[in-house]
Design a protein around this motif. Sequence first.
Motif, PDB file in Angstrom:
ATOM      1  N   ILE A  17     -30.322  13.341  28.254  1.00  0.00           N
ATOM      2  CA  ILE A  17     -29.763  12.318  27.378  1.00  0.00           C
ATOM      3  C   ILE A  17     -30.323  10.953  27.800  1.00  0.00           C
ATOM      4  O   ILE A  17     -30.091  10.498  28.912  1.00  0.00           O
ATOM      5  N   VAL A  18     -31.083  10.336  26.904  1.00  0.00           N
ATOM      6  CA  VAL A  18     -31.770   9.074  27.207  1.00  0.00           C
ATOM      7  C   VAL A  18     -31.231   7.973  26.306  1.00  0.00           C
ATOM      8  O   VAL A  18     -31.313   8.076  25.076  1.00  0.00           O
ATOM      9  N   GLY A  19     -30.671   6.937  26.906  1.00  0.00           N
ATOM     10  CA  GLY A  19     -30.123   5.834  26.125  1.00  0.00           C
ATOM     11  C   GLY A  19     -31.062   4.653  26.068  1.00  0.00           C
ATOM     12  O   GLY A  19     -31.756   4.344  27.056  1.00  0.00           O
ATOM     13  N   ALA A  20     -31.122   3.988  24.929  1.00  0.00           N
ATOM     14  CA  ALA A  20     -31.912   2.770  24.768  1.00  0.00           C
ATOM     15  C   ALA A  20     -31.019   1.573  25.065  1.00  0.00           C
ATOM     16  O   ALA A  20     -30.082   1.292  24.321  1.00  0.00           O
ATOM     17  N   ASP A  21     -31.304   0.875  26.172  1.00  0.00           N
ATOM     18  CA  ASP A  21     -30.442  -0.229  26.576  1.00  0.00           C
ATOM     19  C   ASP A  21     -31.242  -1.208  27.433  1.00  0.00           C
ATOM     20  O   ASP A  21     -32.055  -0.799  28.266  1.00  0.00           O
ATOM     21  N   MET A  22     -30.982  -2.496  27.248  1.00  0.00           N
ATOM     22  CA  MET A  22     -31.725  -3.503  27.993  1.00  0.00           C
ATOM     23  C   MET A  22     -31.421  -3.491  29.486  1.00  0.00           C
ATOM     24  O   MET A  22     -32.128  -4.110  30.274  1.00  0.00           O
ATOM     25  N   SER A  23     -30.376  -2.777  29.889  1.00  0.00           N
ATOM     26  CA  SER A  23     -30.065  -2.664  31.322  1.00  0.00           C
ATOM     27  C   SER A  23     -30.802  -1.495  31.971  1.00  0.00           C
ATOM     28  O   SER A  23     -30.597  -1.209  33.145  1.00  0.00           O
ATOM     29  N   GLY A  24     -31.661  -0.819  31.213  1.00  0.00           N
ATOM     30  CA  GLY A  24     -32.382   0.326  31.747  1.00  0.00           C
ATOM     31  C   GLY A  24     -33.249  -0.018  32.942  1.00  0.00           C
ATOM     32  O   GLY A  24     -33.781  -1.135  33.049  1.00  0.00           O
ATOM     33  N   ASP A  25     -33.405   0.942  33.845  1.00  0.00           N
ATOM     34  CA  ASP A  25     -34.192   0.711  35.062  1.00  0.00           C
ATOM     35  C   ASP A  25     -35.692   0.700  34.793  1.00  0.00           C
ATOM     36  O   ASP A  25     -36.454   0.050  35.505  1.00  0.00           O
ATOM     37  N   LYS A  26     -36.131   1.418  33.762  1.00  0.00           N
ATOM     38  CA  LYS A  26     -37.558   1.541  33.487  1.00  0.00           C
ATOM     39  C   LYS A  26     -37.876   1.127  32.054  1.00  0.00           C
ATOM     40  O   LYS A  26     -37.059   1.291  31.150  1.00  0.00           O
ATOM     41  N   ASP A  27     -39.111   0.628  31.871  1.00  0.00           N
ATOM     42  CA  ASP A  27     -39.614   0.470  30.513  1.00  0.00           C
ATOM     43  C   ASP A  27     -39.791   1.864  29.924  1.00  0.00           C
ATOM     44  O   ASP A  27     -40.145   2.812  30.635  1.00  0.00           O
ATOM     45  N   TYR A  28     -39.560   2.008  28.624  1.00  0.00           N
ATOM     46  CA  TYR A  28     -39.505   3.330  27.995  1.00  0.00           C
ATOM     47  C   TYR A  28     -40.773   4.153  28.212  1.00  0.00           C
ATOM     48  O   TYR A  28     -40.709   5.377  28.356  1.00  0.00           O
ATOM     49  N   TYR A  29     -41.932   3.523  28.294  1.00  0.00           N
ATOM     50  CA  TYR A  29     -43.183   4.270  28.428  1.00  0.00           C
ATOM     51  C   TYR A  29     -43.475   4.720  29.856  1.00  0.00           C
ATOM     52  O   TYR A  29     -44.450   5.405  30.109  1.00  0.00           O
ATOM     53  N   HIS A  30     -42.619   4.328  30.793  1.00  0.00           N
ATOM     54  CA  HIS A  30     -42.760   4.786  32.180  1.00  0.00           C
ATOM     55  C   HIS A  30     -41.832   5.956  32.501  1.00  0.00           C
ATOM     56  O   HIS A  30     -41.838   6.463  33.619  1.00  0.00           O
ATOM     57  N   GLU A  31     -41.033   6.380  31.531  1.00  0.00           N
ATOM     58  CA  GLU A  31     -40.093   7.492  31.736  1.00  0.00           C
ATOM     59  C   GLU A  31     -40.675   8.765  31.130  1.00  0.00           C
ATOM     60  O   GLU A  31     -41.282   8.745  30.061  1.00  0.00           O
ATOM     61  N   ASP A  32     -40.520   9.874  31.857  1.00  0.00           N
ATOM     62  CA  ASP A  32     -40.991  11.168  31.361  1.00  0.00           C
ATOM     63  C   ASP A  32     -40.001  11.674  30.313  1.00  0.00           C
ATOM     64  O   ASP A  32     -38.855  11.967  30.622  1.00  0.00           O
ATOM     65  N   MET A  33     -40.468  11.810  29.076  1.00  0.00           N
ATOM     66  CA  MET A  33     -39.596  12.245  27.984  1.00  0.00           C
ATOM     67  C   MET A  33     -40.209  13.424  27.225  1.00  0.00           C
ATOM     68  O   MET A  33     -40.024  13.573  26.022  1.00  0.00           O
TER      69      MET A  33
END
Length: 250
Positions: free
Chosen positions: A172-188
Motif C-alpha cells: 500500500i503506497v500513499g501519495a503524500d508530501m511527508s513521504g520519505d522518498k521521491d516517487y521515482y526512487h521507490e520500488d513499485m
Amino acid sequence: MANDKVEGRNPVMEALKSEREIDKILVAKGAKEGSINKVIGMAKDKGVFIQYVERQKLNEIAESNNHQGVIALVAAYKYTEVEDILEIARRKGEKPFVILLDEIMDPHNLGSIMRTADAVGVHGIVIPKRRSVGLTATVAKTSAGAIEYVPVAKVSNIAQTIDKLKQEGLWIVGADMSGDKDYYHEDMKDAIALVIGNEGKGISRLIKEKCDFLVKIPMVGKVASLNASVAAATLMYEVFRQKNTDKQRL
C-alpha cells in the motif's frame, strides 16, 4: 430525467425498491411530512447515505420542477467488488495494480483518474461509500469512455479494505508530501495499491498510518500541491514504467 438523478418521493421509493445503485439521497432540511419519512426509513434500512441540505440546493440541481424535497443521486454505471478486481489480475497473470481513492469529491478528478487508469492497465479503482463522488454522468463523460473498462468498487471502510489487500500480498503506497522518498526512487514493481487523498486534505490520518510507505512528488514552484488527478497520473505512469522496464529485461 438525468441518468444520475431520481427526483420526487415516489420515484425515489421505486428506485430503492428496485435495488438500483444509489450513491446518496438528498433530503430538504425540515422535510418530515407524509411520505418523506417513508423514503428516509427505506434508505436507512438499505444503508443508503442520507444528506440533509437546504431546499435551494435541491432546486439548483433538480432537472424537473417537482423534486418534492428529495433527490437520489444514482450510479450511472454498476459497481464491482474488490474480489472481482483481484480476479481480473489473476486471470491476466499480472500482479494486481489497484487505485484507492480516499474521499475524492470532484467528478472531473475521478473521471480523469479513470482515463489514466485505463491507459496504464490498472485492474480497478476502490472508492468509499461516504464522502466520495460516485459513478455519475459527469464522471462518465470526463473519463472519455474509460468508465466502460475500469472496474470501480465501492466499500464501506477503506481501512478494512487496505487490510484485505495486504492479506492478498499488495503493498500500500500513499501519495503524500511527508513521504520519505521521491516517487521515482521507490520500488513499485510488485503487487501494489496506490492511495490518492482528498483534493484539499490529502490522505486521512488513519489511512496514512495504514500505508506501507509514503512517496512524494518533488516540486520547486510556489504552489504546494498538485491536482489529485495529476498526482495520480504521475504515480500511475511511474508504476507502469517500472513494471514495463522489468518486463523488457526478461
